[in-house]
Design a protein around this motif. Structure first.
Motif, PDB file in Angstrom:
ATOM      1  N   ILE A   1       5.593  -0.765  -8.474  1.00 41.77           N
ATOM      2  CA  ILE A   1       6.807  -0.721  -7.315  1.00 41.77           C
ATOM      3  C   ILE A   1       7.128   0.585  -7.182  1.00 41.77           C
ATOM      4  O   ILE A   1       7.719   1.083  -5.714  1.00 41.77           O
ATOM      5  N   LYS A   2       7.494   1.364  -7.595  1.00 43.83           N
ATOM      6  CA  LYS A   2       7.286   3.041  -7.947  1.00 43.83           C
ATOM      7  C   LYS A   2       6.657   3.599  -8.627  1.00 43.83           C
ATOM      8  O   LYS A   2       6.236   3.033  -9.651  1.00 43.83           O
ATOM      9  N   ALA A   3       6.864   5.213  -8.712  1.00 36.31           N
ATOM     10  CA  ALA A   3       5.695   6.211  -9.358  1.00 36.31           C
ATOM     11  C   ALA A   3       6.377   5.619 -10.777  1.00 36.31           C
ATOM     12  O   ALA A   3       7.362   6.233 -10.963  1.00 36.31           O
ATOM     13  N   GLY A   4       5.489   5.363 -11.572  1.00 35.16           N
ATOM     14  CA  GLY A   4       5.838   4.903 -12.762  1.00 35.16           C
ATOM     15  C   GLY A   4       6.466   3.493 -13.432  1.00 35.16           C
ATOM     16  O   GLY A   4       6.389   3.238 -14.427  1.00 35.16           O
TER      17      GLY A   4
ATOM     18  N   GLY B   1      10.127   3.566  -2.910  1.00 36.69           N
ATOM     19  CA  GLY B   1       8.741   3.009  -2.988  1.00 36.69           C
ATOM     20  C   GLY B   1       7.930   2.976  -2.014  1.00 36.69           C
ATOM     21  O   GLY B   1       7.684   3.693  -1.455  1.00 36.69           O
ATOM     22  N   PHE B   2       6.638   2.270  -1.982  1.00 33.95           N
ATOM     23  CA  PHE B   2       5.810   1.432  -1.192  1.00 33.95           C
ATOM     24  C   PHE B   2       6.121   0.116  -0.017  1.00 33.95           C
ATOM     25  O   PHE B   2       6.743   0.082   0.334  1.00 33.95           O
ATOM     26  N   SER B   3       4.874   0.627   1.110  1.00 31.84           N
ATOM     27  CA  SER B   3       5.130  -0.153   1.639  1.00 31.84           C
ATOM     28  C   SER B   3       5.872  -1.600   1.673  1.00 31.84           C
ATOM     29  O   SER B   3       4.837  -2.173   0.899  1.00 31.84           O
ATOM     30  N   LYS B   4       6.557  -2.579   2.582  1.00 36.95           N
ATOM     31  CA  LYS B   4       6.541  -3.446   2.297  1.00 36.95           C
ATOM     32  C   LYS B   4       5.336  -4.412   3.239  1.00 36.95           C
ATOM     33  O   LYS B   4       6.408  -5.638   3.530  1.00 36.95           O
ATOM     34  N   SER B   5       5.054  -3.829   4.588  1.00 36.42           N
ATOM     35  CA  SER B   5       4.478  -4.485   5.536  1.00 36.42           C
ATOM     36  C   SER B   5       3.111  -5.521   5.419  1.00 36.42           C
ATOM     37  O   SER B   5       3.008  -4.569   4.513  1.00 36.42           O
ATOM     38  N   VAL B   6       2.699  -5.908   6.283  1.00 40.69           N
ATOM     39  CA  VAL B   6       1.552  -7.105   5.869  1.00 40.69           C
ATOM     40  C   VAL B   6       1.109  -6.870   7.402  1.00 40.69           C
ATOM     41  O   VAL B   6       1.322  -7.167   8.194  1.00 40.69           O
ATOM     42  N   LEU B   7      -0.432  -6.061   7.116  1.00 40.62           N
ATOM     43  CA  LEU B   7      -1.019  -6.146   8.202  1.00 40.62           C
ATOM     44  C   LEU B   7      -2.093  -7.045   7.838  1.00 40.62           C
ATOM     45  O   LEU B   7      -2.517  -7.825   7.590  1.00 40.62           O
ATOM     46  N   LYS B   8      -2.123  -7.427   9.423  1.00 42.70           N
ATOM     47  CA  LYS B   8      -3.625  -8.749   9.715  1.00 42.70           C
ATOM     48  C   LYS B   8      -4.105  -8.627  10.816  1.00 42.70           C
ATOM     49  O   LYS B   8      -4.133  -7.534  11.860  1.00 42.70           O
TER      50      LYS B   8
ATOM     51  N   GLY C   1       1.205  -1.392   0.178  1.00 41.56           N
ATOM     52  CA  GLY C   1       0.165   0.561  -0.007  1.00 41.56           C
ATOM     53  C   GLY C   1       1.096   1.120  -0.688  1.00 41.56           C
ATOM     54  O   GLY C   1       1.746   1.531   0.222  1.00 41.56           O
ATOM     55  N   ASP C   2       0.132   1.757  -0.458  1.00 37.66           N
ATOM     56  CA  ASP C   2       0.971   3.427  -0.445  1.00 37.66           C
ATOM     57  C   ASP C   2      -0.016   4.641   0.404  1.00 37.66           C
ATOM     58  O   ASP C   2      -0.556   4.918   0.676  1.00 37.66           O
ATOM     59  N   LEU C   3       1.277   5.223   1.626  1.00 38.11           N
ATOM     60  CA  LEU C   3       1.291   5.701   3.078  1.00 38.11           C
ATOM     61  C   LEU C   3       0.988   7.541   2.428  1.00 38.11           C
ATOM     62  O   LEU C   3       0.416   8.001   3.066  1.00 38.11           O
ATOM     63  N   GLY C   4       1.681   8.102   1.115  1.00 47.87           N
ATOM     64  CA  GLY C   4       0.894   9.050   0.767  1.00 47.87           C
ATOM     65  C   GLY C   4       2.518  10.131   0.565  1.00 47.87           C
ATOM     66  O   GLY C   4       2.002  11.146   0.340  1.00 47.87           O
ATOM     67  N   GLU C   5       2.639   9.675   1.982  1.00 43.45           N
ATOM     68  CA  GLU C   5       3.936  10.798   1.339  1.00 43.45           C
ATOM     69  C   GLU C   5       4.691  11.220   0.484  1.00 43.45           C
ATOM     70  O   GLU C   5       4.230  13.007  -0.209  1.00 43.45           O
ATOM     71  N   THR C   6       5.175  10.753  -0.175  1.00 45.63           N
ATOM     72  CA  THR C   6       5.607  11.068  -1.483  1.00 45.63           C
ATOM     73  C   THR C   6       4.614  11.316  -2.654  1.00 45.63           C
ATOM     74  O   THR C   6       4.757  12.321  -3.313  1.00 45.63           O
ATOM     75  N   PHE C   7       3.552  11.019  -2.998  1.00 47.87           N
ATOM     76  CA  PHE C   7       2.027  11.255  -3.413  1.00 47.87           C
ATOM     77  C   PHE C   7       1.678  12.417  -3.094  1.00 47.87           C
ATOM     78  O   PHE C   7       1.533  13.231  -4.147  1.00 47.87           O
ATOM     79  N   HIS C   8       2.100  12.545  -1.594  1.00 50.11           N
ATOM     80  CA  HIS C   8       0.869  14.362  -1.515  1.00 50.11           C
ATOM     81  C   HIS C   8       2.528  15.248  -1.438  1.00 50.11           C
ATOM     82  O   HIS C   8       1.883  16.059  -2.202  1.00 50.11           O
ATOM     83  N   GLN C   9       3.438  15.335  -1.479  1.00 50.79           N
ATOM     84  CA  GLN C   9       4.475  15.947  -2.393  1.00 50.79           C
ATOM     85  C   GLN C   9       4.322  16.846  -4.053  1.00 50.79           C
ATOM     86  O   GLN C   9       4.610  17.730  -4.187  1.00 50.79           O
ATOM     87  N   ALA C  10       4.208  15.420  -4.171  1.00 49.21           N
ATOM     88  CA  ALA C  10       4.162  15.076  -6.444  1.00 49.21           C
ATOM     89  C   ALA C  10       2.960  16.077  -6.263  1.00 49.21           C
ATOM     90  O   ALA C  10       2.891  16.931  -6.907  1.00 49.21           O
ATOM     91  N   GLU C  11       1.961  15.611  -5.445  1.00 43.56           N
ATOM     92  CA  GLU C  11       0.599  16.104  -5.752  1.00 43.56           C
ATOM     93  C   GLU C  11       0.892  17.723  -5.670  1.00 43.56           C
ATOM     94  O   GLU C  11       0.015  19.382  -5.943  1.00 43.56           O
ATOM     95  N   LYS C  12       1.389  18.426  -4.638  1.00 42.81           N
ATOM     96  CA  LYS C  12       1.641  19.754  -3.744  1.00 42.81           C
ATOM     97  C   LYS C  12       2.875  20.500  -5.033  1.00 42.81           C
ATOM     98  O   LYS C  12       2.397  21.923  -5.364  1.00 42.81           O
TER      99      LYS C  12
END
Length: 385
Positions: free
Chosen positions: A367-370, A322-329, A281-292
């Motif tokens: 796995i990364k932007a684009g 890159g995106f989160s490598k975690s598995v949440l349960k 999943g995408d935590l959004g940090e880089t995503f938000h920076q790019a949007e700004k």
């Protein structure tokens, strides 16, 4: 003879699946490896990988179809997104996954990516999605058999929609959220596969407009879980959610559940026994920076400053971490979230997680932007019982 063997394999798996579910209802860890790769598209010599592809398992066959990538340049360098209609079929072997659709050039009816996908007793459903012509309201029913695939159409969605989420309970499929022309939607739809002529029915709206969410049902099949996601906001950064809601089928109401540990969108998920699992999943940090930066570029009138901002955006996206490598349960019984000790080899979003016996398959993804991956991850479940 080959079709008979495949059918027999599926029948035996169906008989054993309750036992497997009980055995793996307490997953402690997942051991990951790369089981296969997605071939290059016709005319391409290098496999670029796919994001937004249709992927699921039917009759013990893994199907991967459609999807997108940037075959030449990255988008920030002027690269154009390409959509595909290619179909690849794989069969599980002792050594991994075997591509079995090499004898025939299998195709979807049209290019397609970012559909809502789930496996049903009637085949794999792919609802909505998009291609170079815009949003799709078509709903495909795909039935792979050996190295062939039967394609049928289910009733159209009320409107074109992409990046929605789909799950099934009994003979009814449920579609949540997604993006329509005006942005993320809060619509919640259902289709009875035994009463297809009745078409899609509108359910009570979601608690929030959302796309790129995870939709799964609980073990007792009385609740449908809506996990995370995001909502695009015109002129502002997108809202990313950590909210989790459950729809009670008996009461026909949405209720809040324990939230995710952090905001998360474009993840994949699956239900195993008494737990729900969310991958990457995408935590959004880089995503938000790019949007700004995109918003600042649009507003800037000075050409020199505009170019400086563009270069900042290019640097940000080309160095995406890159995106989160975690598995949440999530525990249905305890209404709590935890993180598995082991992480994934890499994070991958805009793809699906599917289960084949005691293994999880995640095919391709971004796995990364684009940047897409051609790898097909296979995760073996490790139980503590």
């Amino acid at each position: 003879m080959k079709n008979f063997i495949l059918y027999l394999t599926f029948l035996l798996t169906s008989i054993l699946s309750p036992e497997l579910s009980a055995q793996y209802q307490h997953v402690k860890n997942i051991d990951w490896n790369i089981a296969a790769t997605i071939p290059p598209a016709p005319g391409q010599t290098t496999a670029k990988g796919l994001a937004g592809a249709i992927s699921d398992v039917d009759h013990h066959i893994l199907l991967i179809a459609g999807g997108t990538n940037f075959p030449n340049e990255m988008p920030w360098n002027g690269g154009k997104k390409k959509y595909y209609d290619d179909v690849f079929l794989y069969q599980k072997t002792n050594s991994g996954l075997l591509l079995i659709s090499t004898e025939k050039n299998l195709k979807l009816p049209f290019n397609l990516a970012y559909s809502a996908v789930c496996s049903t007793p009637y085949g794999i459903v792919a609802a909505g999605g998009e291609n170079e012509n815009g949003l799709s309201k078509k709903v495909l029913l795909l039935s792979p058999k050996a190295n062939e695939m039967e394609i049928n159409f289910l009733p159209d969605l009320p409107t074109g929609l992409t990046n929605g989420a789909l799950t099934i309970l009994g003979d009814v499929i449920y579609l949540a959220g997604g993006e329509v022309e005006s942005g993320a939607t809060d619509q919640f739809l259902s289709l009875d596969l035994k009463k297809r002529q009745e078409g899609w029915k509108r359910m009570i709206n979601l608690p929030q407009a959302v796309s790129h969410t995870v939709l799964l049902h609980s073990e007792n099949s009385r609740e449908i879980f809506l996990v995370g996601g995001r909502k695009r906001n015109p002129g502002d950064t997108s809202t990313l959610y950590k909210n989790v809601f459950a729809f009670n089928l008996e009461e026909q109401t949405w209720r809040a559940k324990a939230s995710l540990p952090y905001t998360l969108s474009a993840a994949s998920g699956i239900t195993i026994g008494k737990d729900l699992f969310v991958f990457s999943g995408d935590l959004g940090e880089t995503f938000h920076q790019a949007e700004k930066l995109i918003a600042a570029i649009d507003k800037e009138q000075d050409s020199i400053k505009k170019e400086q901002l563009s270069q900042q955006k290019i640097k940000l996206q080309s160095n995406h971490p890159g995106f989160s490598k975690s598995v949440l349960k999530y525990s249905f019984e305890k209404n709590t979230w935890s993180t598995l000790k082991g992480s994934m080899p890499y994070g991958t979003v805009t793809t699906n997680a599917v289960r084949l016996e005691n293994e999880i398959i995640i095919a391709g993804g971004e796995i990364k932007a684009g940047v897409r991956t051609p790898n097909i991850l296979l995760g073996k479940l490790k139980s503590n019982k």
